[in-house]
Write a protein that holds these residues in place. Structure first.
Motif, PDB file in Angstrom:
ATOM      1  N   VAL A   1      -2.383  15.557  -6.580  1.00  0.00           N
ATOM      2  CA  VAL A   1      -1.671  14.685  -7.511  1.00  0.00           C
ATOM      3  C   VAL A   1      -1.312  15.560  -8.711  1.00  0.00           C
ATOM      4  CG1 VAL A   1      -1.728  12.631  -8.951  1.00  0.00           C
ATOM      5  CG2 VAL A   1      -2.873  12.617  -6.729  1.00  0.00           C
ATOM      6  N   ASN A   2      -0.069  15.987  -8.761  1.00  0.00           N
ATOM      7  CA  ASN A   2       0.340  16.977  -9.760  1.00  0.00           C
ATOM      8  C   ASN A   2       0.851  16.312 -11.033  1.00  0.00           C
ATOM      9  OD1 ASN A   2      -0.375  18.994  -8.027  1.00  0.00           O
ATOM     10  ND2 ASN A   2       1.699  19.486  -7.373  1.00  0.00           N
TER      11      ASN A   2
ATOM     12  N   VAL B   1       0.846  -1.187   0.000  1.00  0.00           N
ATOM     13  CA  VAL B   1       0.000   0.000   0.000  1.00  0.00           C
ATOM     14  C   VAL B   1       0.882   1.239   0.000  1.00  0.00           C
ATOM     15  CG1 VAL B   1      -1.736   1.304   1.309  1.00  0.00           C
ATOM     16  CG2 VAL B   1      -1.859  -1.205   1.192  1.00  0.00           C
ATOM     17  N   ALA B   2       0.487   2.240  -0.799  1.00  0.00           N
ATOM     18  CA  ALA B   2       1.213   3.508  -0.854  1.00  0.00           C
ATOM     19  C   ALA B   2       0.367   4.601  -0.227  1.00  0.00           C
ATOM     20  CB  ALA B   2       1.542   3.869  -2.295  1.00  0.00           C
ATOM     21  N   TRP B   3       1.040   5.499   0.484  1.00  0.00           N
ATOM     22  CA  TRP B   3       0.373   6.654   1.084  1.00  0.00           C
ATOM     23  C   TRP B   3       1.216   7.888   0.821  1.00  0.00           C
ATOM     24  CZ3 TRP B   3       2.357   9.877   4.958  1.00  0.00           C
ATOM     25  CH2 TRP B   3       1.468  10.866   5.412  1.00  0.00           C
ATOM     26  N   SER B   4       0.548   9.030   0.622  1.00  0.00           N
ATOM     27  CA  SER B   4       1.277  10.257   0.346  1.00  0.00           C
ATOM     28  C   SER B   4       0.596  11.448   0.997  1.00  0.00           C
ATOM     29  CB  SER B   4       1.353  10.498  -1.169  1.00  0.00           C
ATOM     30  OG  SER B   4       2.047  11.690  -1.457  1.00  0.00           O
ATOM     31  N   GLU B   5       1.437  12.353   1.506  1.00  0.00           N
ATOM     32  CA  GLU B   5       0.906  13.638   1.941  1.00  0.00           C
ATOM     33  C   GLU B   5       0.462  14.440   0.726  1.00  0.00           C
ATOM     34  OE1 GLU B   5       3.383  14.669   5.986  1.00  0.00           O
ATOM     35  OE2 GLU B   5       4.353  15.074   4.054  1.00  0.00           O
ATOM     36  N   THR B   6       1.278  14.435  -0.300  1.00  0.00           N
ATOM     37  CA  THR B   6       0.950  15.053  -1.577  1.00  0.00           C
ATOM     38  C   THR B   6       1.934  14.524  -2.604  1.00  0.00           C
ATOM     39  OG1 THR B   6       0.504  17.142  -2.726  1.00  0.00           O
ATOM     40  CG2 THR B   6       2.421  17.091  -1.251  1.00  0.00           C
ATOM     41  N   ILE B   7       1.476  14.380  -3.801  1.00  0.00           N
ATOM     42  CA  ILE B   7       2.346  13.856  -4.851  1.00  0.00           C
ATOM     43  C   ILE B   7       2.752  15.032  -5.740  1.00  0.00           C
ATOM     44  CG2 ILE B   7       2.590  12.214  -6.754  1.00  0.00           C
ATOM     45  CD1 ILE B   7       0.537  10.455  -5.406  1.00  0.00           C
ATOM     46  N   GLY B   8       3.830  15.682  -5.318  1.00  0.00           N
ATOM     47  CA  GLY B   8       4.342  16.817  -6.055  1.00  0.00           C
ATOM     48  C   GLY B   8       3.862  18.146  -5.533  1.00  0.00           C
ATOM     49  N   GLU B   9       4.209  18.501  -4.307  1.00  0.00           N
ATOM     50  CA  GLU B   9       3.768  19.778  -3.737  1.00  0.00           C
ATOM     51  C   GLU B   9       4.478  20.946  -4.421  1.00  0.00           C
ATOM     52  OE1 GLU B   9       3.143  21.925   0.613  1.00  0.00           O
ATOM     53  OE2 GLU B   9       4.698  20.407   0.370  1.00  0.00           O
TER      54      GLU B   9
ATOM     55  N   GLY C   1      -4.480  17.763 -15.668  1.00  0.00           N
ATOM     56  CA  GLY C   1      -3.941  17.933 -14.319  1.00  0.00           C
ATOM     57  C   GLY C   1      -3.462  19.349 -14.098  1.00  0.00           C
ATOM     58  N   PRO C   2      -2.983  19.641 -12.894  1.00  0.00           N
ATOM     59  CA  PRO C   2      -2.923  18.777 -11.709  1.00  0.00           C
ATOM     60  C   PRO C   2      -4.275  18.637 -11.026  1.00  0.00           C
ATOM     61  CG  PRO C   2      -1.986  20.936 -11.225  1.00  0.00           C
ATOM     62  CD  PRO C   2      -2.326  20.948 -12.683  1.00  0.00           C
ATOM     63  N   PHE C   3      -4.352  17.681 -10.069  1.00  0.00           N
ATOM     64  CA  PHE C   3      -5.613  17.320  -9.443  1.00  0.00           C
ATOM     65  C   PHE C   3      -5.579  17.579  -7.938  1.00  0.00           C
ATOM     66  CE2 PHE C   3      -5.194  14.864 -13.276  1.00  0.00           C
ATOM     67  CZ  PHE C   3      -6.483  14.852 -13.827  1.00  0.00           C
ATOM     68  N   LEU C   4      -6.624  18.218  -7.433  1.00  0.00           N
ATOM     69  CA  LEU C   4      -6.820  18.293  -5.993  1.00  0.00           C
ATOM     70  C   LEU C   4      -7.199  16.915  -5.470  1.00  0.00           C
ATOM     71  CD1 LEU C   4      -8.882  21.620  -5.820  1.00  0.00           C
ATOM     72  CD2 LEU C   4      -6.403  21.322  -5.525  1.00  0.00           C
ATOM     73  N   GLY C   5      -7.158  16.741  -4.156  1.00  0.00           N
ATOM     74  CA  GLY C   5      -7.386  15.424  -3.581  1.00  0.00           C
ATOM     75  C   GLY C   5      -8.681  14.777  -4.032  1.00  0.00           C
ATOM     76  N   HIS C   6      -9.812  15.469  -3.880  1.00  0.00           N
ATOM     77  CA  HIS C   6     -11.096  14.859  -4.240  1.00  0.00           C
ATOM     78  C   HIS C   6     -11.189  14.639  -5.740  1.00  0.00           C
ATOM     79  CE1 HIS C   6     -11.966  19.182  -4.869  1.00  0.00           C
ATOM     80  NE2 HIS C   6     -12.879  18.769  -5.748  1.00  0.00           N
ATOM     81  N   GLN C   7     -10.537  15.501  -6.529  1.00  0.00           N
ATOM     82  CA  GLN C   7     -10.532  15.294  -7.976  1.00  0.00           C
ATOM     83  C   GLN C   7      -9.734  14.042  -8.341  1.00  0.00           C
ATOM     84  OE1 GLN C   7      -8.781  19.091  -9.008  1.00  0.00           O
ATOM     85  NE2 GLN C   7     -10.776  19.977  -9.595  1.00  0.00           N
TER      86      GLN C   7
ATOM     87  N   VAL D   1      -9.468  11.374  -6.522  1.00  0.00           N
ATOM     88  CA  VAL D   1     -10.318  10.217  -6.207  1.00  0.00           C
ATOM     89  C   VAL D   1     -11.330  10.006  -7.324  1.00  0.00           C
ATOM     90  CG1 VAL D   1     -12.019   9.265  -4.609  1.00  0.00           C
ATOM     91  CG2 VAL D   1     -10.026  10.502  -3.725  1.00  0.00           C
ATOM     92  N   ASP D   2     -11.992  11.086  -7.744  1.00  0.00           N
ATOM     93  CA  ASP D   2     -13.003  10.980  -8.802  1.00  0.00           C
ATOM     94  C   ASP D   2     -12.404  10.484 -10.114  1.00  0.00           C
ATOM     95  OD1 ASP D   2     -14.850  11.930  -6.992  1.00  0.00           O
ATOM     96  OD2 ASP D   2     -14.748  14.005  -7.710  1.00  0.00           O
ATOM     97  N   ALA D   3     -11.160  10.851 -10.384  1.00  0.00           N
ATOM     98  CA  ALA D   3     -10.509  10.452 -11.634  1.00  0.00           C
ATOM     99  C   ALA D   3      -9.943   9.040 -11.571  1.00  0.00           C
ATOM    100  CB  ALA D   3      -9.395  11.438 -11.972  1.00  0.00           C
ATOM    101  N   GLY D   4     -10.009   8.401 -10.397  1.00  0.00           N
ATOM    102  CA  GLY D   4      -9.473   7.046 -10.263  1.00  0.00           C
ATOM    103  C   GLY D   4      -7.972   6.998 -10.101  1.00  0.00           C
ATOM    104  N   LEU D   5      -7.362   8.148  -9.788  1.00  0.00           N
ATOM    105  CA  LEU D   5      -5.916   8.176  -9.620  1.00  0.00           C
ATOM    106  C   LEU D   5      -5.489   7.648  -8.256  1.00  0.00           C
ATOM    107  CD1 LEU D   5      -5.191  11.668 -11.235  1.00  0.00           C
ATOM    108  CD2 LEU D   5      -4.587   9.437 -12.188  1.00  0.00           C
ATOM    109  N   VAL D   6      -6.313   7.865  -7.242  1.00  0.00           N
ATOM    110  CA  VAL D   6      -6.043   7.347  -5.901  1.00  0.00           C
ATOM    111  C   VAL D   6      -7.298   6.640  -5.402  1.00  0.00           C
ATOM    112  CG1 VAL D   6      -4.361   9.158  -5.416  1.00  0.00           C
ATOM    113  CG2 VAL D   6      -6.735   9.467  -4.711  1.00  0.00           C
ATOM    114  N   ASP D   7      -7.117   5.821  -4.365  1.00  0.00           N
ATOM    115  CA  ASP D   7      -8.236   5.007  -3.874  1.00  0.00           C
ATOM    116  C   ASP D   7      -9.024   5.679  -2.762  1.00  0.00           C
ATOM    117  OD1 ASP D   7      -7.848   2.328  -5.348  1.00  0.00           O
ATOM    118  OD2 ASP D   7      -5.847   2.801  -4.597  1.00  0.00           O
ATOM    119  N   GLY D   8      -8.469   6.725  -2.172  1.00  0.00           N
ATOM    120  CA  GLY D   8      -9.199   7.410  -1.124  1.00  0.00           C
ATOM    121  C   GLY D   8      -8.337   8.448  -0.445  1.00  0.00           C
ATOM    122  N   LEU D   9      -8.976   9.237   0.424  1.00  0.00           N
ATOM    123  CA  LEU D   9      -8.287  10.273   1.175  1.00  0.00           C
ATOM    124  C   LEU D   9      -8.208   9.854   2.638  1.00  0.00           C
ATOM    125  CD1 LEU D   9     -10.036  13.437  -0.356  1.00  0.00           C
ATOM    126  CD2 LEU D   9      -7.944  12.291  -1.132  1.00  0.00           C
TER     127      LEU D   9
END
Length: 590
Positions: free
Chosen positions: A155-156, A122-130, A239-245, A247-255
């Motif tokens: 997710v930038n 499992v991967a976790w990130s504070e932000t992917i490309g701040e 892109g880039p995508f805010l957190g909820h965006q 999730v909606d785009a299927g880039l991450v599995d959740g916040l």
């Protein structure tokens, strides 16, 4: 006086006993704690920290570059953990990605191999490309089965941009004249000094590299996230995508926050779990490949120059010394317990003479009946390819930057620059060619002719060695050479490398060349030999060791600064000082 001598001897004896006792205690503690790995262990991994290929045994390297983890260690830790019943999963922190594309692919392969054991990753990130691109960081994250993002994270995805500065107008204002030449049009490092934008050949080469590396990331993301390649390319364009965006785009599995993700993964395991840093796990479990058929592991990392390998603390870069590497190869040849050589190369080039010295030892190893496999890292170009071309097998990652079969050299003319500062130069000369390398004089007609002949000689020698080493027609080599950089993926199609992959692929090639079983054990021996923990600890009891190490590091730093100090007023360092078979600093895909 006699009593004083006795007291002094007693004190020396006590100090010796104390030091020896501490060494023994350290050894016992290390041995006792080595195998203490709890059942249901979850490994933790920080992928935001850049990984090093190799750190030379020098004080400056220990002080200035000693903090980074090594790629090989991580790959072997995940290999060991995959077959360890005490390890149940992997939790990694990901982010911007700063290790380069090829190393990222090496780690992605290791994570995917770990997952094949049936354990979660499992991967976790504070932000992917701040505040910057997160392309490679996200590409890394997709090796894991799940990606979780802190609610405030982004997710930038932005796509790749390769930018090159051009300083010819600045040099003109400074009255500094570049006098360079190249073989041939794709050997574009000199363009930075002579042009105001990319030449057609420069743009073509960079576009081909960008398309190759971007395509690799797109395919990897599409496969991991169950998307089409067109869908992934569309996401890069939006892109880039805010957190909820995201999730909606299927880039991450959740916040989720870090503590929530840790609770999530521990809930998947029956009974109590423990988190353990991957490097501490490797220390306790022990690395694989410690018994079996002997294989020497030799690193060629950094700009290749004549002399000893080391570290430049001013530029923050490694130096691949031909004396060090060639001696390591000779040691492997002469060692009856070594049956093959794995040569790990991460080198943008440098000195043609140094490159040839190393290549010669590869030839000698093969003549001695010891196959050589080259495993390429982020860059193995120009001189980095020269040292590799005679190996039995060359293994590269798809994103490796390689080839650049060409040559460039020259100098800057600085007389007018100094004159504007009120500084004049005068000289006496003994011979017709005394001013050939001076920045105060342009090349004479005969000097320029000699310079051209020298470039031709090196280029012809380079291309002929490629043709011989890679069993390619010389006409074909001349078509794909000309200083052109290629991705590892393209190099495979061109016949410049044999296979795509990393350390595991290289070890498989070693077994094949030695005609061993696919799962035959191998004993990897690092050459030059690395100091053990006991040796490093023992140095502490040398009362002068701390001072000596700091002094040595300071001396190395001053030596590294001296060329820059002497060169003040010369504006820039010409590529020829880095070696005639060298590629410029290339932007990694970010």
């Amino acid at each position: 006086m006699k009593k004083l001598l006795i007291i002094l001897l007693v004190l020396i004896g006590l100090a010796t006993l104390l030091g020896g006792g501490l060494l023994v205690a350290f050894g016992v503690a290390t041995w006792a704690g080595r195998d203490r790995i709890a059942g249901s262990t979850i490994l933790e991994l920080d992928l935001e920290t850049p990984f090093n290929e190799y750190i030379p045994d020098s004080p400056a390297a220990e002080i200035f570059a000693g903090g980074g983890a090594k790629v090989r260690n991580l790959v072997e830790a995940l290999e060991r953990a995959a077959g360890d019943d005490r390890v149940v999963g992997l939790l990694a922190r990901v982010g911007g990605g700063g290790s380069g594309l090829a190393i990222t692919q090496e780690i992605r392969d290791a994570v995917k191999a770990f997952r094949e054991s049936g354990k979660f990753a499992v991967a976790w990130s504070e932000t992917i490309g701040e505040g910057g691109p997160g392309n490679v960081g996200y590409y890394m994250a997709t090796a894991f089965e799940e990606i979780w993002l802190q609610p405030t994270g982004d997710v930038n995805l932005s796509g790749i941009i390769y930018e090159s500065p051009f300083i010819s107008s600045m040099l003109e204002k400074l009255k500094v004249t570049p006098r360079f030449d190249q073989r041939y049009e794709y050997k574009n490092a000199m363009n930075i000094f002579t042009d105001t934008k990319m030449t057609l050949a420069h743009r073509e080469a960079m576009t081909q590299l960008m398309d190759a590396q971007f395509g690799q990331m797109v395919r990897g993301i599409a496969d991991a996230r169950n998307m089409t390649e067109d869908e992934v390319r569309g996401l890069f364009d939006h892109g880039p995508f805010l957190g909820h965006q995201a999730v909606d785009a299927g880039l991450v599995d959740g916040l989720s926050y870090r503590d929530e993700v840790r609770d999530n993964v521990t809930s998947r395991v029956d009974g109590p779990t423990k988190f353990l840093a991957w490097n501490k796990y490797l220390d306790k479990a022990g690395r694989p490949h410690t018994s079996g058929t002997g294989v020497a592991l030799v690193y060629g990392v950094g700009n290749i120059m004549r002399g000893e390998s080391g570290y430049n603390p001013v530029l923050g870069s490694m130096v691949m010394g031909s004396d060090t590497v060639a001696q390591a190869l000779r040691d492997a040849i002469d060692d009856d317990d070594i049956e093959a050589i794995l040569f790990r190369v991460d080198c943008p080039g440098g000195s043609a003479v140094a490159s040839e010295s190393v290549r010669r030892e590869i030839v000698r190893a093969r003549a001695a009946g010891k196959p050589v496999v080259v495993s390429m890292g982020n860059v193995a170009a120009s001189g980095g390819y020269w040292v590799s071309l005679n190996a039995d097998r060359i293994i590269a990652q798809p994103g490796t930057i390689t080839a650049s079969i060409g040559v460039l050299a020259g100098k800057f003319l600085t007389t007018n620059f100094w004159s504007d500062l009120g500084i004049t130069w005068d000289d006496v000369q003994s011979s017709a060619f005394s001013s050939h390398y001076s920045s105060s004089y342009d090349y004479t007609e005969s000097g320029w002719a000699a310079f051209q002949a020298w470039l031709d000689m090196i280029y012809v020698e380079f291309t002929e060695k490629v043709a011989e080493g890679r069993d390619l027609p010389i006409e074909r080599v001349r078509e794909i050479a000309k200083g052109h950089i290629w991705s590892g993926e393209d190099a495979l199609e061109l016949g410049l490398v044999d296979e795509l992959g990393g350390f595991p692929t290289a070890l498989r090639a070693v077994r094949e060349l030695l005609e061993l079983d696919a799962d035959a054990p191998l004993k990897l021996t690092l050459l030059p030999r690395e100091k053990t923990k006991f040796e490093k600890l023992a140095a502490i009891f040398d009362t002068s060791s701390d001072t000596a190490m700091a002094s040595a590091a300071a001396i190395e730093t001053m030596r590294a600064l001296q060329p820059a100090v002497r060169g003040i007023g010369r504006v820039v360092v010409p590529p020829s000082t880095r070696g005639v078979v060298h590629v410029p600093a290339l932007p990694q895909a970010q």
